[in-house]
Design an enzyme around this catalytic site. Structure first.
Site, PDB file in Angstrom:
ATOM      1  N   HIS A   1      -8.292   1.767  -4.361  1.00 43.22           N
ATOM      2  CA  HIS A   1      -9.309   1.603  -3.318  1.00 43.22           C
ATOM      3  C   HIS A   1      -9.924   2.968  -3.034  1.00 43.22           C
ATOM      4  O   HIS A   1      -9.309   3.810  -2.371  1.00 43.22           O
ATOM      5  CB  HIS A   1      -8.608   1.005  -2.075  1.00 43.22           C
ATOM      6  CG  HIS A   1      -9.464   0.862  -0.872  1.00 43.22           C
ATOM      7  ND1 HIS A   1      -8.937   0.571   0.369  1.00 43.22           N
ATOM      8  CD2 HIS A   1     -10.803   0.958  -0.686  1.00 43.22           C
ATOM      9  CE1 HIS A   1      -9.919   0.500   1.253  1.00 43.22           C
ATOM     10  NE2 HIS A   1     -11.055   0.738   0.636  1.00 43.22           N
TER      11      HIS A   1
ATOM     12  N   HIS B   1      -1.271  -1.150  -4.196  1.00 41.52           N
ATOM     13  CA  HIS B   1      -2.559  -0.724  -3.656  1.00 41.52           C
ATOM     14  C   HIS B   1      -2.503   0.791  -3.434  1.00 41.52           C
ATOM     15  O   HIS B   1      -1.583   1.297  -2.780  1.00 41.52           O
ATOM     16  CB  HIS B   1      -2.807  -1.463  -2.344  1.00 41.52           C
ATOM     17  CG  HIS B   1      -4.143  -1.222  -1.736  1.00 41.52           C
ATOM     18  ND1 HIS B   1      -5.286  -1.867  -2.132  1.00 41.52           N
ATOM     19  CD2 HIS B   1      -4.521  -0.388  -0.726  1.00 41.52           C
ATOM     20  CE1 HIS B   1      -6.311  -1.458  -1.404  1.00 41.52           C
ATOM     21  NE2 HIS B   1      -5.872  -0.557  -0.540  1.00 41.52           N
TER      22      HIS B   1
ATOM     23  N   MET C   1      -8.713   8.737  -0.382  1.00 41.11           N
ATOM     24  CA  MET C   1      -9.582   9.160   0.734  1.00 41.11           C
ATOM     25  C   MET C   1     -10.036  10.598   0.532  1.00 41.11           C
ATOM     26  O   MET C   1      -9.256  11.432   0.066  1.00 41.11           O
ATOM     27  CB  MET C   1      -8.808   9.065   2.052  1.00 41.11           C
ATOM     28  CG  MET C   1      -8.205   7.691   2.300  1.00 41.11           C
ATOM     29  SD  MET C   1      -7.494   7.585   3.941  1.00 41.11           S
ATOM     30  CE  MET C   1      -6.654   5.993   3.840  1.00 41.11           C
TER      31      MET C   1
ATOM     32  N   ASP D   1      -4.639   3.984  -2.029  1.00 36.65           N
ATOM     33  CA  ASP D   1      -5.773   4.363  -1.186  1.00 36.65           C
ATOM     34  C   ASP D   1      -6.196   5.788  -1.471  1.00 36.65           C
ATOM     35  O   ASP D   1      -5.402   6.716  -1.299  1.00 36.65           O
ATOM     36  CB  ASP D   1      -5.362   4.273   0.292  1.00 36.65           C
ATOM     37  CG  ASP D   1      -5.244   2.835   0.749  1.00 36.65           C
ATOM     38  OD1 ASP D   1      -6.221   2.094   0.601  1.00 36.65           O
ATOM     39  OD2 ASP D   1      -4.159   2.467   1.248  1.00 36.65           O
TER      40      ASP D   1
ATOM     41  N   MET E   1     -12.084   5.333  -1.126  1.00 36.77           N
ATOM     42  CA  MET E   1     -12.809   5.556   0.141  1.00 36.77           C
ATOM     43  C   MET E   1     -13.445   6.933   0.033  1.00 36.77           C
ATOM     44  O   MET E   1     -12.942   7.930   0.577  1.00 36.77           O
ATOM     45  CB  MET E   1     -11.824   5.467   1.316  1.00 36.77           C
ATOM     46  CG  MET E   1     -11.435   4.036   1.647  1.00 36.77           C
ATOM     47  SD  MET E   1      -9.909   3.915   2.603  1.00 36.77           S
ATOM     48  CE  MET E   1      -8.739   3.889   1.265  1.00 36.77           C
TER      49      MET E   1
ATOM     50  N   ASP F   1      -7.322  -6.071   3.792  1.00 34.84           N
ATOM     51  CA  ASP F   1      -6.629  -4.778   3.862  1.00 34.84           C
ATOM     52  C   ASP F   1      -6.768  -4.225   5.271  1.00 34.84           C
ATOM     53  O   ASP F   1      -7.879  -3.947   5.731  1.00 34.84           O
ATOM     54  CB  ASP F   1      -7.279  -3.842   2.833  1.00 34.84           C
ATOM     55  CG  ASP F   1      -6.671  -2.448   2.803  1.00 34.84           C
ATOM     56  OD1 ASP F   1      -5.618  -2.235   3.416  1.00 34.84           O
ATOM     57  OD2 ASP F   1      -7.276  -1.571   2.143  1.00 34.84           O
TER      58      ASP F   1
ATOM     59  N   SER G   1       0.840  -1.207   0.000  1.00 31.41           N
ATOM     60  CA  SER G   1       0.000   0.000   0.000  1.00 31.41           C
ATOM     61  C   SER G   1       0.869   1.249   0.000  1.00 31.41           C
ATOM     62  O   SER G   1       1.635   1.503   0.929  1.00 31.41           O
ATOM     63  CB  SER G   1      -0.902   0.001   1.233  1.00 31.41           C
ATOM     64  OG  SER G   1      -1.610   1.223   1.266  1.00 31.41           O
TER      65      SER G   1
ATOM     66  N   MET H   1     -12.387  -5.344   4.566  1.00 33.84           N
ATOM     67  CA  MET H   1     -11.517  -4.505   5.399  1.00 33.84           C
ATOM     68  C   MET H   1     -11.291  -5.194   6.742  1.00 33.84           C
ATOM     69  O   MET H   1     -12.239  -5.628   7.399  1.00 33.84           O
ATOM     70  CB  MET H   1     -12.155  -3.131   5.647  1.00 33.84           C
ATOM     71  CG  MET H   1     -12.206  -2.203   4.441  1.00 33.84           C
ATOM     72  SD  MET H   1     -10.615  -1.895   3.637  1.00 33.84           S
ATOM     73  CE  MET H   1      -9.662  -1.151   4.971  1.00 33.84           C
TER      74      MET H   1
HETATM   75  C1  DX5 Z   1      -6.596   1.894   5.384  1.00 36.15           C
HETATM   76  C2  DX5 Z   1      -6.179   1.571   3.984  1.00 36.15           C
HETATM   77  C3  DX5 Z   1      -5.116   0.564   3.897  1.00 36.15           C
HETATM   78  C4  DX5 Z   1      -3.814   0.927   4.558  1.00 36.15           C
HETATM   79  C5  DX5 Z   1      -3.297  -0.335   5.162  1.00 36.15           C
HETATM   80  O1  DX5 Z   1      -7.730   2.643   5.342  1.00 36.15           O
HETATM   81  O2  DX5 Z   1      -7.276   1.101   3.217  1.00 36.15           O
HETATM   82  O3  DX5 Z   1      -4.872   0.168   2.541  1.00 36.15           O
HETATM   83  O4  DX5 Z   1      -2.842   1.442   3.680  1.00 36.15           O
HETATM   84  O5  DX5 Z   1      -2.192  -0.026   5.925  1.00 36.15           O
HETATM   85  P1  DX5 Z   1      -1.603  -1.048   7.016  1.00 36.15           P
HETATM   86  O6  DX5 Z   1      -1.133  -2.257   6.250  1.00 36.15           O
HETATM   87  O7  DX5 Z   1      -0.526  -0.265   7.638  1.00 36.15           O
HETATM   88  O8  DX5 Z   1      -2.727  -1.382   7.951  1.00 36.15           O
HETATM   89 ZN    ZN Z   2      -6.815   0.244   1.175  1.00 35.93          ZN
END
Ligand code: DX5
Ligand code: ZN
Length: 218
Positions: free
Chosen positions: A68, A34, A38, A36, A70, A177, A9, A139
């Protein structure tokens, strides 16, 4: 059973040198990254936008972008992310919008489509959509931040989705994840997961080659 894929990630990479962090992943001959996204509404944090993906592509990063979203309004953003170079776009089930139409739109843009469940959302929420997805993401933390502890109570949800997958002869990937490390990844694998997002445990690993090799043996 699908082969295991490790998807580091980018959230846990160096935000001043994202291309270098992506290059580290590529140099290990891994295929997935990956990413993310947000929005500060669906989750209480902010990260990257489509331009980040486009800029990584311009730097020659050829990894499979597992994107991903969010976002409270993911349907408004699938096209910009597809155009920016996403390969797979995952959308959460929790916000209110037309999930089925959005999944179809993602595929029509040439991307794979994923659906995501927060820890408190039951697997039944996505059951009607299972035949329309390439990936289900369970998740294993409340989304928003890296570095949180893995929720062991998500193993039963993984087993449930995995059972539906085999009963219905579907072949979507089952991704986890949040708080994933080598020890809980093997429990997730036993529960049916085949795709493992790892932020903190990957980027903080002292020997990333050894870490990656261990994942491949899962
Ligand atoms: C959290 C993200 C994850 C995050 C995971 O909201 O969706 O993808 O990067 O990070 P770790 O592996 O540190 O929990
Ligand atoms: Zn994620």
């Amino acid at each position: 059973m699908n082969r295991s894929i490790l998807a580091p990630s980018l959230l846990a990479g160096d935000h001043a040198h994202l291309a270098s962090s992506a290059r580290e992943v590529e140099d290990l001959k891994l295929e997935w990254l990956h990413v993310d996204i947000m929005d500060g509404h669906f989750v209480p944090n902010l990260t990257f936008g489509p331009e980040t993906l486009a800029a990584l592509r311009r730097r020659g990063i050829g990894l499979f972008f597992d994107t991903h979203l969010m976002l409270s309004e993911p349907h408004q953003y699938v096209e910009p992310f597809a155009k920016a170079g996403a390969n797979l776009i995952s959308i959460h089930i929790e916000p209110k919008y037309d999930h089925a139409t959005t999944l179809a739109r993602i595929r029509s843009l040439g991307c794979q489509a994923g659906i995501v469940l927060n820890p408190d959302t039951p697997a039944s929420a996505i059951e009607p959509l299972l035949s329309q997805v390439d990936l289900v993401l369970v998740m294993t933390v409340q989304p928003g931040f890296g570095g949180q502890p893995f929720r062991v109570d998500m193993l039963s949800k993984l087993k449930e989705v995995s059972r539906w997958r085999s009963e219905r002869k579907l072949n979507f990937r089952l991704e986890v994840d949040g708080g994933i490390d080598l020890s809980n990844a093997s429990e997730c694998r036993a529960a049916g997961a085949d795709t493992f997002v790892a932020g903190t445990s990957f980027f903080k690993a002292a020997d990333k080659r050894a870490y990656t090799d261990a994942f491949e043996r899962l």
